[in-house]
Design a protein around this motif. Structure first.
Motif: not given
Length: 311
Positions: A64-71, A103-110, A115-116, A200-204
């Protein structure tokens, strides 16, 4: 109280990298409330962020990425997090403590998490490939079948999916990707892809929002590593001496005894295929050279032992 939780701490890294040990050590601090276990149900039910697990009934763990954030997603998660903090606070003051979510499952959702919770802090712990591979092979032996999905594209970071029993595995699924019993090259892919995604996320984000810990250094020098981590978080140094004394200092010496020769050779093949890309993930660099030498040394020692036994 504001609707968005303030300065939460997210502890990430691939499975079997020391996330649990570190979370327990940090969670002993009076200014931190660690809410076990991983809050997968909260993420899934309150946040609509699927995380494969029998507890959540989710089969997949999507990237999940930035544009997957929900209201309203941040507000719902914040309320649920605060509820969990109250359940796990003990004698700590929720208003003056920070949430710690391991939570290791957050690694592909950082990117989504960032954004949240834009003021969140991240702690990234990583452990050497051989130790993680052998530990994963040992631990993924439960009733739940862990499945490493095929790669969709280079932009999608994978995480484990699951089947709740062996009879629910579709016939078209490659059983070599299923654990227990699968091909360990997929365990190594998981290690590589997960750590690369975090790197990669750490560079952002700014350097004052992420702290990197090498698991082997945590085990060898827990007092120094914890003190540095607590300083990064801006909290008083408070070291849990009794917990530190219980750390198994030999936990990273076991990998070579738990993998057969054919799997050690598979690990060498993986390392040589990745080559210089291994050197670009972690600040220490030269991992390719070190892993290559480490695994070759083990293979040569096994070969020498075979010759000695047969002579």
């Amino acid at each position: 109280m504001n609707s968005i939780i303030k300065k939460p701490i997210f502890l990430v890294g691939c499975m079997r990298s020391g996330t649990t040990i570190l979370a327990d050590l940090l969670g002993s601090h009076p200014n931190i409330i660690h809410c076990p276990f991983e809050l997968r149900s909260v993420w899934s039910k309150a946040g609509n962020v699927p995380m494969a697990s029998p507890k959540t009934h989710d089969l997949k763990c999507p990237c999940l990425k930035e544009n997957d954030v929900q209201p309203g997603q941040a507000e719902r998660l914040s309320r649920a997090f605060i509820t969990e903090m109250k359940k796990n606070r003990g004698s700590k003051n929720v208003k003056h403590a920070c949430l710690l979510n391991k939570n290791p499952h957050l690694a592909n959702k950082l990117p989504l998490v960032n954004v949240l919770f834009p003021d969140s802090r991240f702690i990234w712990i990583y452990r050497d490939l051989p130790s993680v591979t052998s530990s994963l092979k040992k631990i993924l032996n439960r009733k739940v079948i862990h499945y490493w999905p095929e790669q969709e594209d280079l932009e999608t970071v994978r995480c484990w999916e699951c089947f709740f029993n062996i009879n629910s595995i579709p016939p078209q699924v490659d059983r070599k990707r299923c654990f227990p019993g699968g091909d360990i090259k997929y365990l190594m892919e998981y290690w590589f892809e997960t750590n690369k995604a975090i790197s990669d996320f750490s560079q952002t984000i700014s350097s004052d929002r992420i702290f990197l810990i090498k698991e082997e250094q945590l085990i060898a020098e827990p007092e120094n590593v914890l003190a540095d981590c607590q300083s990064f978080l801006g909290i008083p140094i408070n070291l849990p001496k009794m917990m530190i004394n219980k750390i198994d200092r030999n936990r990273n010496e076991l990998w070579s005894n738990s993998l057969p020769k054919v799997e050690i050779q598979s690990m060498l093949n993986f390392v040589q295929e990745q080559g210089d890309s291994l050197n670009k993930i972690f600040p220490e660099g030269k991992l390719f050279e070190r892993y290559n030498a480490m695994i070759l040394s083990k293979l040569f020692s096994e070969r020498a032992e075979e010759i000695k036994t047969n002579s």
